[in-house]
Scaffold this motif. Sequence first.
Motif, PDB file in Angstrom:
ATOM      1  N   LYS A  15       0.830  -0.730   0.036  1.00  0.00           N
ATOM      2  CA  LYS A  15       0.447   0.091  -0.045  1.00  0.00           C
ATOM      3  C   LYS A  15       0.952   0.985   0.517  1.00  0.00           C
ATOM      4  O   LYS A  15       1.350   1.572   0.578  1.00  0.00           O
ATOM      5  CB  LYS A  15      -1.488   0.012   1.444  1.00  0.00           C
ATOM      6  N   ALA A  16       0.567   2.165  -0.578  1.00  0.00           N
ATOM      7  CA  ALA A  16       2.147   3.673  -1.306  1.00  0.00           C
ATOM      8  C   ALA A  16       0.858   4.229  -0.362  1.00  0.00           C
ATOM      9  O   ALA A  16       0.064   4.445  -0.018  1.00  0.00           O
ATOM     10  CB  ALA A  16       1.901   3.326  -2.459  1.00  0.00           C
ATOM     11  N   PRO A  17       1.939   5.355   0.328  1.00  0.00           N
ATOM     12  CA  PRO A  17       1.421   6.284   0.634  1.00  0.00           C
ATOM     13  C   PRO A  17       0.355   7.034   0.058  1.00  0.00           C
ATOM     14  O   PRO A  17      -0.377   7.640   0.836  1.00  0.00           O
ATOM     15  CB  PRO A  17       2.992   7.471   0.967  1.00  0.00           C
ATOM     16  N   SER A  18      -0.062   7.146  -1.469  1.00  0.00           N
ATOM     17  CA  SER A  18      -0.871   7.473  -1.865  1.00  0.00           C
ATOM     18  C   SER A  18      -1.748   6.891  -1.760  1.00  0.00           C
ATOM     19  O   SER A  18      -3.356   7.601  -2.056  1.00  0.00           O
ATOM     20  CB  SER A  18      -0.905   8.112  -3.894  1.00  0.00           C
ATOM     21  N   GLY A  19      -2.066   5.689  -0.799  1.00  0.00           N
ATOM     22  CA  GLY A  19      -3.610   4.874  -0.806  1.00  0.00           C
ATOM     23  C   GLY A  19      -3.475   3.670  -1.817  1.00  0.00           C
ATOM     24  O   GLY A  19      -4.567   3.061  -1.654  1.00  0.00           O
ATOM     25  N   ARG A  20      -2.650   3.504  -3.473  1.00  0.00           N
ATOM     26  CA  ARG A  20      -3.094   2.985  -4.158  1.00  0.00           C
ATOM     27  C   ARG A  20      -1.929   1.933  -4.109  1.00  0.00           C
ATOM     28  O   ARG A  20      -1.273   1.450  -3.357  1.00  0.00           O
ATOM     29  CB  ARG A  20      -1.981   3.306  -5.234  1.00  0.00           C
ATOM     30  N   LEU A 115       4.634   5.831  -9.596  1.00  0.00           N
ATOM     31  CA  LEU A 115       4.073   4.890  -7.982  1.00  0.00           C
ATOM     32  C   LEU A 115       6.329   5.861  -8.039  1.00  0.00           C
ATOM     33  O   LEU A 115       6.093   4.987  -6.483  1.00  0.00           O
ATOM     34  CB  LEU A 115       4.700   3.456  -8.669  1.00  0.00           C
ATOM     35  N   GLN A 118       7.127   6.700  -3.684  1.00  0.00           N
ATOM     36  CA  GLN A 118       6.582   5.489  -2.598  1.00  0.00           C
ATOM     37  C   GLN A 118       6.963   4.470  -1.745  1.00  0.00           C
ATOM     38  O   GLN A 118       6.469   3.710  -0.852  1.00  0.00           O
ATOM     39  CB  GLN A 118       5.367   5.741  -3.591  1.00  0.00           C
TER      40      GLN A 118
END
Length: 182
Positions: A15-20, A115, A118
């Motif tokens: 789970k990336a900090p961006s929420g992806r 991406l 991240q």
Amino acid sequence: MATRNRMPPWHDHFKAPSGRELLIRPIRPEDAAPLQGAFSLFGPEEVRDRFLQAVNELSDQTAERLTHPSPKTEICLVAAEPENPGEAVVGAIARASIIPGTREAEYAILVSRFLAGQGLGRQLMRKLVKWARGKYLDRLYGYVAEDNLPMLQLAQSLGFERVDNHPDAANGLVRMVLELDT
């Protein structure tokens, strides 16, 4: 954790900090078409760093080679949407391959500009290091563009050392080497 809840080997949720949310997993033959389709998501600098030339598309031959790694000498992981292989967009690819006749492997990582930054490159690199240690190799190395400071810093933070004077390093590339204490 119950056996039914365990993921297969080399699979991991990210789970990336961006929420992806992405699934890191071994590449599958079905990933060839999505990988070729997503190739435009990789920036020209990223592609040039990996292929040492400007490449606008991933050839059928290269896609075939990437999606059919030899399990004894190679690992190729993708970070993709958590969909079925062949349907999921691929946002990153990481590969390591044992050099024939040696106890070392060369790595390459390509992360989409969407991406980058991240933590995905770090996660993929850790998996490649784990694979190399599991193969009882002496070293893992790769070539990084000398102006790719984030990747150089990432590699150094994981224990890789910069080798500026290696004869294979050319065209603005730096050889990054990790001595594996297996």
